[in-house]
Design a protein around this motif. Sequence first.
Motif, PDB file in Angstrom:
ATOM      1  N   LEU A 162       0.829  -1.204   0.000  1.00  0.00           N
ATOM      2  CA  LEU A 162       0.000   0.000   0.000  1.00  0.00           C
ATOM      3  C   LEU A 162       0.868   1.261   0.000  1.00  0.00           C
ATOM      4  O   LEU A 162       0.500   2.276  -0.605  1.00  0.00           O
ATOM      5  N   ALA A 163       2.028   1.203   0.665  1.00  0.00           N
ATOM      6  CA  ALA A 163       2.938   2.357   0.642  1.00  0.00           C
ATOM      7  C   ALA A 163       3.483   2.585  -0.763  1.00  0.00           C
ATOM      8  O   ALA A 163       3.597   3.724  -1.214  1.00  0.00           O
ATOM      9  N   LEU A 164       3.817   1.505  -1.466  1.00  0.00           N
ATOM     10  CA  LEU A 164       4.289   1.643  -2.843  1.00  0.00           C
ATOM     11  C   LEU A 164       3.197   2.195  -3.751  1.00  0.00           C
ATOM     12  O   LEU A 164       3.449   3.025  -4.622  1.00  0.00           O
ATOM     13  N   GLN A 165       1.972   1.724  -3.541  1.00  0.00           N
ATOM     14  CA  GLN A 165       0.870   2.221  -4.351  1.00  0.00           C
ATOM     15  C   GLN A 165       0.627   3.705  -4.098  1.00  0.00           C
ATOM     16  O   GLN A 165       0.352   4.473  -5.021  1.00  0.00           O
ATOM     17  N   ALA A 166       0.746   4.121  -2.846  1.00  0.00           N
ATOM     18  CA  ALA A 166       0.576   5.542  -2.515  1.00  0.00           C
ATOM     19  C   ALA A 166       1.648   6.389  -3.181  1.00  0.00           C
ATOM     20  O   ALA A 166       1.425   7.564  -3.487  1.00  0.00           O
ATOM     21  N   GLY A 167       2.822   5.776  -3.429  1.00  0.00           N
ATOM     22  CA  GLY A 167       3.914   6.479  -4.092  1.00  0.00           C
ATOM     23  C   GLY A 167       3.872   6.362  -5.600  1.00  0.00           C
ATOM     24  O   GLY A 167       4.812   6.777  -6.281  1.00  0.00           O
ATOM     25  N   ALA A 168       2.781   5.780  -6.142  1.00  0.00           N
ATOM     26  CA  ALA A 168       2.600   5.615  -7.594  1.00  0.00           C
ATOM     27  C   ALA A 168       3.747   4.833  -8.225  1.00  0.00           C
ATOM     28  O   ALA A 168       4.218   5.151  -9.311  1.00  0.00           O
ATOM     29  N   ILE A 169       4.193   3.770  -7.533  1.00  0.00           N
ATOM     30  CA  ILE A 169       5.269   2.918  -8.038  1.00  0.00           C
ATOM     31  C   ILE A 169       4.658   1.798  -8.882  1.00  0.00           C
ATOM     32  O   ILE A 169       3.736   1.109  -8.436  1.00  0.00           O
ATOM     33  N   PRO A 170       5.126   1.583 -10.107  1.00  0.00           N
ATOM     34  CA  PRO A 170       4.568   0.505 -10.938  1.00  0.00           C
ATOM     35  C   PRO A 170       4.847  -0.864 -10.335  1.00  0.00           C
ATOM     36  O   PRO A 170       5.972  -1.162  -9.943  1.00  0.00           O
ATOM     37  N   MET A 171       3.791  -1.666 -10.240  1.00  0.00           N
ATOM     38  CA  MET A 171       3.888  -3.025  -9.710  1.00  0.00           C
ATOM     39  C   MET A 171       3.102  -3.957 -10.627  1.00  0.00           C
ATOM     40  O   MET A 171       2.278  -3.502 -11.428  1.00  0.00           O
TER      41      MET A 171
ATOM     42  N   ILE B  71      13.328  -5.303  -8.416  1.00  0.00           N
ATOM     43  CA  ILE B  71      12.769  -4.775  -9.664  1.00  0.00           C
ATOM     44  C   ILE B  71      12.829  -5.853 -10.740  1.00  0.00           C
ATOM     45  O   ILE B  71      13.814  -6.591 -10.836  1.00  0.00           O
ATOM     46  N   ALA B  72      11.773  -5.935 -11.531  1.00  0.00           N
ATOM     47  CA  ALA B  72      11.746  -6.865 -12.657  1.00  0.00           C
ATOM     48  C   ALA B  72      11.589  -6.085 -13.951  1.00  0.00           C
ATOM     49  O   ALA B  72      10.851  -5.097 -14.020  1.00  0.00           O
ATOM     50  N   LEU B  73      12.285  -6.531 -14.991  1.00  0.00           N
ATOM     51  CA  LEU B  73      12.155  -5.957 -16.325  1.00  0.00           C
ATOM     52  C   LEU B  73      11.176  -6.820 -17.105  1.00  0.00           C
ATOM     53  O   LEU B  73      11.452  -7.979 -17.409  1.00  0.00           O
ATOM     54  N   THR B  74      10.017  -6.259 -17.430  1.00  0.00           N
ATOM     55  CA  THR B  74       8.960  -7.020 -18.082  1.00  0.00           C
ATOM     56  C   THR B  74       8.697  -6.476 -19.482  1.00  0.00           C
ATOM     57  O   THR B  74       9.247  -5.451 -19.893  1.00  0.00           O
TER      58      THR B  74
ATOM     59  N   PHE C 277       8.727  -5.298  -7.311  1.00  0.00           N
ATOM     60  CA  PHE C 277       8.088  -6.351  -6.535  1.00  0.00           C
ATOM     61  C   PHE C 277       7.926  -5.920  -5.085  1.00  0.00           C
ATOM     62  O   PHE C 277       6.860  -6.024  -4.499  1.00  0.00           O
ATOM     63  N   GLU C 278       9.021  -5.452  -4.491  1.00  0.00           N
ATOM     64  CA  GLU C 278       8.963  -5.047  -3.091  1.00  0.00           C
ATOM     65  C   GLU C 278      10.229  -4.298  -2.708  1.00  0.00           C
ATOM     66  O   GLU C 278      11.229  -4.300  -3.443  1.00  0.00           O
ATOM     67  N   VAL C 279      10.174  -3.662  -1.556  1.00  0.00           N
ATOM     68  CA  VAL C 279      11.327  -3.024  -0.943  1.00  0.00           C
ATOM     69  C   VAL C 279      11.615  -3.779   0.349  1.00  0.00           C
ATOM     70  O   VAL C 279      10.711  -4.027   1.147  1.00  0.00           O
ATOM     71  N   SER C 280      12.873  -4.159   0.557  1.00  0.00           N
ATOM     72  CA  SER C 280      13.230  -4.987   1.700  1.00  0.00           C
ATOM     73  C   SER C 280      13.306  -4.166   2.977  1.00  0.00           C
ATOM     74  O   SER C 280      13.831  -3.046   2.990  1.00  0.00           O
TER      75      SER C 280
END
Length: 312
Positions: free
Chosen positions: A109-118, A253-256, A263-266
């Motif tokens: 949810l924190a990544l989504q709030a930061g508009a990070i592509p997932m 990070i994945a290159l698609t 994917f995530e932040v550790s």
Amino acid sequence: MNKPRIAVVGTPGKWSTEVLADRLEALTGFRAVVSMADVELRLDTQQLLYKDLDLTQLDGIVVKKISEQYAPAAEDRIRMLAFAEQKGVKVFSSTHSIGSLINRLSGTLALQAGAIPMPKTRITESPELAFATVREFGAAILKPLYSTKARGMIMLDQEKSDAEVRAALATYRESQSIYYIQQKANLDGRDLGMVFVGGEYLCTYARVGNKESWNTTIHSGGHYEVFDSNLDLIELGRRAQACYDLDFTTVDIALTDNGPVVFEVSAFGGFKGAWEGCGIDAAMVYAEHVLAQLGKRDTQPLSDVTRTTVND
């Protein structure tokens, strides 16, 4: 000025924990590796004890590993460390920051709030909605809310029958309170670990799979290689880690086919990828950052750090 006393919370005997303790000892002359399983919080005496060491009397605590496996109990350990933090001990990274990343949903949810592509992600308690999502995604991964290194994840592809998918969903729900479903990304057999110290970019390494597992983790037989990131990719990693306030982390990070996704932040990040993939002693860089943040750095960086055998 006295050199600071800094403890490492982690797993005694594990390389990543011990090498960080080695680097801090080389800089300060003090060494303490703390297993949270043997820590006692004494509210009557206002102490947080590990054997005869009162953690509230230290200058700093670096959390390398809060638990061998993420679980709700790990959050209790973080709350215990927060007691030392309240007493004025600097914790790296802060208990608030790492606490938000122990649970996969709160981290997402924190990544989504930061508009990070997932990758496409759906969360629900409903078995029927979960089944519909898996079929819509084509290939999907069920991810436990508490896990690391892809442990406990279940991959469901188009070849699974309806009965097999429903059975897998039922098995997953036996140990999980909610379905966390992510569309499987089309990778080229690798994903990336981007390392940041104090919010500053250090290096990027690739985790390359062994072609016998759907994931690329070292736990599943993958290996590390160096990767030369471009500025746009580094900026993506920087934005992702900036969603939290972490002193040390790796961004997965994945290159698609549709561009890079995170994917995530550790919550903690590892040192082996930077060492084996990039030839960089990230543990020393982190140790120097910790001392700089404490404002008591009175040593010089080591000019030559002997490589330590990796056993974990």
